[in-house]
Scaffold this motif. Structure first.
Motif, PDB file in Angstrom:
ATOM      1  N   LYS A   1      -6.475  -4.025   6.909  1.00 52.71           N
ATOM      2  CA  LYS A   1      -5.206  -4.957   7.381  1.00 52.71           C
ATOM      3  C   LYS A   1      -4.669  -5.641   6.043  1.00 52.71           C
ATOM      4  O   LYS A   1      -3.685  -5.795   6.138  1.00 52.71           O
ATOM      5  CB  LYS A   1      -5.963  -6.010   8.134  1.00 52.71           C
ATOM      6  N   GLN A   2      -5.312  -5.737   5.005  1.00 52.03           N
ATOM      7  CA  GLN A   2      -4.828  -6.445   3.826  1.00 52.03           C
ATOM      8  C   GLN A   2      -4.088  -5.342   3.007  1.00 52.03           C
ATOM      9  O   GLN A   2      -3.563  -5.825   1.964  1.00 52.03           O
ATOM     10  CB  GLN A   2      -6.000  -7.340   3.173  1.00 52.03           C
TER      11      GLN A   2
ATOM     12  N   HIS B   1      -5.755  -0.778  10.358  1.00 49.44           N
ATOM     13  CA  HIS B   1      -4.736  -0.332  11.298  1.00 49.44           C
ATOM     14  C   HIS B   1      -4.747   1.251  10.879  1.00 49.44           C
ATOM     15  O   HIS B   1      -5.488   1.589   9.872  1.00 49.44           O
ATOM     16  CB  HIS B   1      -3.460  -0.794  10.611  1.00 49.44           C
TER      17      HIS B   1
END
Length: 269
Positions: free
Chosen positions: A118-119, A212
């Motif tokens: 996600k980062q 994701h």
């Protein structure tokens, strides 16, 4: 009899009962047949195996890894009674060499996903334009796929990257997982900026909390027809599990985890 002696005797009986229970558990585990399965099917197969045990009272011991490595182990005498491969090729190889009862059956059709923590700064899209931009900008440091030399999902990931003209440029940045599961772990751990991994793994809650993903179009790679077969000395339990995997209940779980389903299977209730 004094209270102390009675207590000691009761504790001795309790300990004996615990030992018997442990020995029964060990014996039960030892009787459960060994099954080899491609790492990409872990979460779906664990759920299927639990349902199978609940419904039949029978259990199996499943080892997860790369299909190619399992083929080598079976040829060297590993006591697996069944192999669920991530591709047809490995079952065909075993069958031609006489290590399976027959040519087996396709139980699921695998799919790929482009995923990133996600980062990560990697922009996800099904055409891999974001990945191409990151490579072009010189910002891609590490990218994960399963080892294409013995893991079908790694081989198909290479096909996707080649189809998009990215293979040559991305090779120095690749981190190879020993199998699809390890590649997925590299992808979500933050040690890479992304990866091409099985859709069946990214749909698991453990993955979706940390990363994701987007589904890669099926037309970018050869079909992942996941085939399974029984070994010649497969037990009755393993044979029943083999049939259960072809049931509507098991197929529904496979669908839940993102697999396409073969239309060659008959429905077993």
């Amino acid at each position: 009899m004094s209270f102390l002696k009675l207590l000691i005797r009761q504790r001795g009986i309790t300990a004996l009962i615990m030992v018997c229970v442990c020995l029964f558990s060990v014996a039960h585990a030892a009787q459960a047949p060994a099954i080899a399965a491609a790492a990409n099917i872990k979460f779906a197969l664990d759920k299927i195996a639990d349902n199978f045990e609940e419904q039949t009272g029978l259990s199996v011991r499943i080892s997860y890894g790369s299909s190619g490595n399992f083929v080598s182990q079976i040829k060297h005498g590993a006591p697996f009674e069944m192999l669920l491969s991530a591709d047809e090729f490995y079952i065909e190889q075993l069958h031609k060499a006489g290590y399976t009862q027959d040519a087996g059956v396709v139980y699921a059709i695998g799919r790929l996903a482009l995923a990133a923590p996600k980062q990560s700064e990697l922009v996800l899209d099904e055409n891999l334009a974001g990945l191409k931009q990151l490579i072009t900008d010189g910002k891609l440091m590490r990218f994960a796929i399963a080892n294409p030399e013995h893991a079908p999902y790694g081989e198909r990931a290479r096909e996707v990257l080649t189809a998009k003209g990215l293979w040559d440029a991305i090779q120095p940045k690749l981190i190879f997982g020993e199998n699809a599961s390890q590649a997925a772990q590299f992808t979500i751990s933050g040690s890479t900026q992304g990866g091409i991994v099985p859709l069946s793994l990214v749909l698991a809650p453990q993955f979706s909390k940390m990363a994701h993903y987007v589904v890669i179009p099926d037309e970018l790679y050869q079909p992942l027809n996941q085939r399974m077969a029984l070994m010649p000395d497969a037990s009755e339990t393993t044979s029943r599990f083999y049939q259960y995997l072809q049931s509507q209940q098991a197929q529904a779980i496979l669908s839940e985890f993102g697999f396409n389903l073969p239309n060659t299977l008959e429905a077993h209730d």
